[in-house]
Design a protein around this motif. Structure first.
Motif, PDB file in Angstrom:
ATOM      1  N   THR A  85       0.845  -1.183   0.000  1.00  0.00           N
ATOM      2  CA  THR A  85       0.000   0.000   0.000  1.00  0.00           C
ATOM      3  C   THR A  85       0.889   1.245   0.000  1.00  0.00           C
ATOM      4  O   THR A  85       2.041   1.190   0.424  1.00  0.00           O
ATOM      5  CB  THR A  85      -0.912   0.071   1.244  1.00  0.00           C
ATOM      6  N   GLY A  86       0.315   2.334  -0.446  1.00  0.00           N
ATOM      7  CA  GLY A  86       1.042   3.592  -0.398  1.00  0.00           C
ATOM      8  C   GLY A  86       0.706   4.492  -1.566  1.00  0.00           C
ATOM      9  O   GLY A  86       0.228   4.025  -2.615  1.00  0.00           O
ATOM     10  N   PRO A  87       0.928   5.774  -1.421  1.00  0.00           N
ATOM     11  CA  PRO A  87       0.785   6.685  -2.554  1.00  0.00           C
ATOM     12  C   PRO A  87       1.785   6.304  -3.643  1.00  0.00           C
ATOM     13  O   PRO A  87       2.934   5.981  -3.351  1.00  0.00           O
ATOM     14  CB  PRO A  87       1.128   8.057  -1.951  1.00  0.00           C
ATOM     15  N   ILE A  88       1.365   6.311  -4.873  1.00  0.00           N
ATOM     16  CA  ILE A  88       2.257   5.934  -5.975  1.00  0.00           C
ATOM     17  C   ILE A  88       3.498   6.826  -5.981  1.00  0.00           C
ATOM     18  O   ILE A  88       4.619   6.351  -6.178  1.00  0.00           O
ATOM     19  CB  ILE A  88       1.499   6.002  -7.314  1.00  0.00           C
ATOM     20  N   GLU A  89       3.320   8.096  -5.715  1.00  0.00           N
ATOM     21  CA  GLU A  89       4.439   9.039  -5.753  1.00  0.00           C
ATOM     22  C   GLU A  89       5.472   8.753  -4.668  1.00  0.00           C
ATOM     23  O   GLU A  89       6.666   9.002  -4.863  1.00  0.00           O
ATOM     24  CB  GLU A  89       3.903  10.464  -5.602  1.00  0.00           C
ATOM     25  N   GLU A  90       5.027   8.204  -3.539  1.00  0.00           N
ATOM     26  CA  GLU A  90       5.917   8.064  -2.383  1.00  0.00           C
ATOM     27  C   GLU A  90       6.369   6.632  -2.109  1.00  0.00           C
ATOM     28  O   GLU A  90       7.147   6.401  -1.183  1.00  0.00           O
ATOM     29  CB  GLU A  90       5.220   8.615  -1.135  1.00  0.00           C
ATOM     30  N   THR A  91       5.925   5.665  -2.891  1.00  0.00           N
ATOM     31  CA  THR A  91       6.318   4.278  -2.651  1.00  0.00           C
ATOM     32  C   THR A  91       7.743   4.044  -3.156  1.00  0.00           C
ATOM     33  O   THR A  91       8.035   4.296  -4.333  1.00  0.00           O
ATOM     34  CB  THR A  91       5.359   3.309  -3.366  1.00  0.00           C
ATOM     35  N   PRO A  92       8.645   3.546  -2.305  1.00  0.00           N
ATOM     36  CA  PRO A  92      10.032   3.292  -2.738  1.00  0.00           C
ATOM     37  C   PRO A  92      10.071   2.316  -3.911  1.00  0.00           C
ATOM     38  O   PRO A  92       9.352   1.308  -3.921  1.00  0.00           O
ATOM     39  CB  PRO A  92      10.686   2.677  -1.494  1.00  0.00           C
ATOM     40  N   GLU A  94      12.230   0.198  -4.867  1.00  0.00           N
ATOM     41  CA  GLU A  94      12.658  -1.181  -4.577  1.00  0.00           C
ATOM     42  C   GLU A  94      11.487  -2.035  -4.099  1.00  0.00           C
ATOM     43  O   GLU A  94      11.437  -3.251  -4.345  1.00  0.00           O
ATOM     44  CB  GLU A  94      13.788  -1.214  -3.542  1.00  0.00           C
ATOM     45  N   GLU A  95      10.517  -1.389  -3.434  1.00  0.00           N
ATOM     46  CA  GLU A  95       9.335  -2.124  -3.003  1.00  0.00           C
ATOM     47  C   GLU A  95       8.407  -2.418  -4.178  1.00  0.00           C
ATOM     48  O   GLU A  95       7.735  -3.448  -4.207  1.00  0.00           O
ATOM     49  CB  GLU A  95       8.580  -1.340  -1.926  1.00  0.00           C
ATOM     50  N   ILE A  96       8.379  -1.527  -5.147  1.00  0.00           N
ATOM     51  CA  ILE A  96       7.597  -1.768  -6.370  1.00  0.00           C
ATOM     52  C   ILE A  96       8.166  -2.976  -7.114  1.00  0.00           C
ATOM     53  O   ILE A  96       7.430  -3.865  -7.552  1.00  0.00           O
ATOM     54  CB  ILE A  96       7.609  -0.518  -7.277  1.00  0.00           C
ATOM     55  N   LEU A  97       9.488  -3.009  -7.240  1.00  0.00           N
ATOM     56  CA  LEU A  97      10.132  -4.136  -7.918  1.00  0.00           C
ATOM     57  C   LEU A  97       9.867  -5.435  -7.162  1.00  0.00           C
ATOM     58  O   LEU A  97       9.631  -6.483  -7.781  1.00  0.00           O
ATOM     59  CB  LEU A  97      11.633  -3.889  -8.036  1.00  0.00           C
ATOM     60  N   HIS A  98       9.909  -5.377  -5.827  1.00  0.00           N
ATOM     61  CA  HIS A  98       9.691  -6.573  -5.018  1.00  0.00           C
ATOM     62  C   HIS A  98       8.292  -7.139  -5.232  1.00  0.00           C
ATOM     63  O   HIS A  98       8.121  -8.364  -5.402  1.00  0.00           O
ATOM     64  CB  HIS A  98       9.901  -6.253  -3.547  1.00  0.00           C
ATOM     65  N   VAL A  99       7.283  -6.286  -5.236  1.00  0.00           N
ATOM     66  CA  VAL A  99       5.914  -6.795  -5.377  1.00  0.00           C
ATOM     67  C   VAL A  99       5.679  -7.343  -6.787  1.00  0.00           C
ATOM     68  O   VAL A  99       4.969  -8.344  -6.956  1.00  0.00           O
ATOM     69  CB  VAL A  99       4.878  -5.717  -4.990  1.00  0.00           C
ATOM     70  N   PHE A 100       6.302  -6.740  -7.798  1.00  0.00           N
ATOM     71  CA  PHE A 100       6.155  -7.295  -9.151  1.00  0.00           C
ATOM     72  C   PHE A 100       6.923  -8.612  -9.286  1.00  0.00           C
ATOM     73  O   PHE A 100       6.446  -9.551  -9.939  1.00  0.00           O
ATOM     74  CB  PHE A 100       6.622  -6.289 -10.204  1.00  0.00           C
ATOM     75  N   THR A 130      -5.439 -14.394  -8.410  1.00  0.00           N
ATOM     76  CA  THR A 130      -5.282 -12.964  -8.663  1.00  0.00           C
ATOM     77  C   THR A 130      -6.005 -12.214  -7.554  1.00  0.00           C
ATOM     78  O   THR A 130      -5.771 -12.453  -6.387  1.00  0.00           O
ATOM     79  CB  THR A 130      -5.800 -12.605 -10.065  1.00  0.00           C
ATOM     80  N   SER A 131      -6.892 -11.312  -7.886  1.00  0.00           N
ATOM     81  CA  SER A 131      -7.619 -10.558  -6.868  1.00  0.00           C
ATOM     82  C   SER A 131      -8.703  -9.738  -7.542  1.00  0.00           C
ATOM     83  O   SER A 131      -8.535  -9.299  -8.693  1.00  0.00           O
ATOM     84  CB  SER A 131      -6.673  -9.616  -6.109  1.00  0.00           C
ATOM     85  N   ILE A 132      -9.797  -9.522  -6.845  1.00  0.00           N
ATOM     86  CA  ILE A 132     -10.798  -8.589  -7.351  1.00  0.00           C
ATOM     87  C   ILE A 132     -10.173  -7.212  -7.529  1.00  0.00           C
ATOM     88  O   ILE A 132     -10.535  -6.454  -8.437  1.00  0.00           O
ATOM     89  CB  ILE A 132     -12.022  -8.554  -6.404  1.00  0.00           C
ATOM     90  N   GLY A 142      -2.439   0.891  -5.829  1.00  0.00           N
ATOM     91  CA  GLY A 142      -2.254   0.835  -7.276  1.00  0.00           C
ATOM     92  C   GLY A 142      -1.281  -0.231  -7.735  1.00  0.00           C
ATOM     93  O   GLY A 142      -1.517  -0.907  -8.736  1.00  0.00           O
ATOM     94  N   PHE A 143      -0.188  -0.401  -6.997  1.00  0.00           N
ATOM     95  CA  PHE A 143       0.812  -1.385  -7.433  1.00  0.00           C
ATOM     96  C   PHE A 143       0.316  -2.817  -7.214  1.00  0.00           C
ATOM     97  O   PHE A 143       0.583  -3.701  -8.027  1.00  0.00           O
ATOM     98  CB  PHE A 143       2.142  -1.146  -6.714  1.00  0.00           C
ATOM     99  N   TYR A 144      -0.413  -3.034  -6.125  1.00  0.00           N
ATOM    100  CA  TYR A 144      -0.996  -4.366  -5.914  1.00  0.00           C
ATOM    101  C   TYR A 144      -2.005  -4.668  -7.023  1.00  0.00           C
ATOM    102  O   TYR A 144      -1.980  -5.750  -7.624  1.00  0.00           O
ATOM    103  CB  TYR A 144      -1.670  -4.429  -4.545  1.00  0.00           C
ATOM    104  N   SER A 145      -2.882  -3.704  -7.314  1.00  0.00           N
ATOM    105  CA  SER A 145      -3.850  -3.877  -8.402  1.00  0.00           C
ATOM    106  C   SER A 145      -3.137  -4.183  -9.711  1.00  0.00           C
ATOM    107  O   SER A 145      -3.570  -5.046 -10.484  1.00  0.00           O
ATOM    108  CB  SER A 145      -4.702  -2.616  -8.562  1.00  0.00           C
TER     109      SER A 145
END
Length: 269
Positions: A85-92, A94-100, A130-132, A142-145
């Motif tokens: 979770t987090g604002p797209i602008e403020e999410t690190p 490296e965490e985006i890469l990890h979740v993908f 997946t997820s609803i 947004g990144f989880y979605s």
């Protein structure tokens, strides 16, 4: 035919554990995976094997182990995943890469590992969890979605590519269920002075309340069991509360701005 052999990634807890336990009661031979089986020495619901979806070698080793022990692999349930979770602008980043890597690239690597065996034996089934949330861009998720939406599209494409091999590929999309996902989810910090502080903190509380009041994950297990027994399962199989599933129908028929307004009202944004 003998018992079907099932491999479930992320099988040591939450939805994966519920699916594995339920399928075991239905006569399936189940192997679940976890990154560190030594943490589950008392786990006796079904056999756990070591697998990290971010480590291709561990994926190959786990799949080879199951095939060596059983001679076949009939069902893969790609369940392992993480929340963010987090604002797209403020999410690190490296965490985006990890979740993908975990929610999207990982399942692809596992599917690549099992497809040769399923072709060799003339059939099999792959069910991607997946997820609803993957059917819409949710605020502060947004990144989880995005990861779950991307996996759903890969499912659609792979179904068509493998239709001549006797392999059925589908997804099951849970809504909110009472699991421990919140404890392992990455939360971008609520930053003092951030332009998103109040709205993000408010949405984060709503997200956690939804999970805490979610349904019994046995519903997902029952849905998976039904899919396995269907000769021609649907591509998309949402599972959850009526309003969550109904929201998918609304998204198909409502203008984008109207649907966006419904989401904004839901989260009080």
């Amino acid at each position: 035919m003998d018992k079907k052999i099932v491999l479930i990634t992320g099988g040591s807890s939450g939805i994966g554990k519920s699916i594995g336990t339920y399928l075991t009661t239905k006569g399936f031979t189940v192997y679940g995976t976890t990154r560190n089986p030594k943490n589950y020495l008392d786990f006796d619901n079904f056999e756990l094997v070591q697998l990290d979806v971010k480590d291709v070698e561990s994926i190959q080793n786990a799949v080879s182990q199951v095939i060596a022990q059983e001679g076949r692999l009939d069902v893969l349930i790609n369940n392992a995943g993480v929340g963010i979770t987090g604002p797209i602008e403020e999410t690190p980043h490296e965490e985006i890469l990890h979740v993908f890597d975990t929610n999207f690239h990982g399942p692809i690597h596992v599917m690549k590992a099992v497809l040769p065996q399923m072709r060799k034996q003339g059939g099999g089934a792959i069910i991607n969890v997946t997820s609803i949330a993957g059917y819409m861009g949710l605020p502060y998720r947004g990144f989880y979605s995005a990861t779950k939406g991307a996996l759903g599209l890969i499912t659609e494409a792979l179904r068509m590519e493998t239709k001549d091999f006797g392999i059925t590929i589908t997804n099951v999309a849970p809504g909110d269920f009472a699991t421990n996902i919140a404890s392992g989810r990455y939360h971008s910090p609520v930053i003092e002075g951030s332009a998103y502080k109040e709205k993000y903190a408010q949405t984060l509380r709503a997200i956690n309340d939804d999970v805490d009041s979610g349904g019994d994950p046995i519903q997902v297990a029952e849905a998976v069991h039904k899919i396995i027994n269907q000769k021609k399962p649907k591509v998309h199989n949402p599972v959850g509360a009526f309003l969550q599933k109904f929201s998918l129908r609304l998204k198909k028929v409502l203008p984008d701005k109207v649907y966006e307004k419904l989401l904004l009202n839901h989260y009080k944004l």
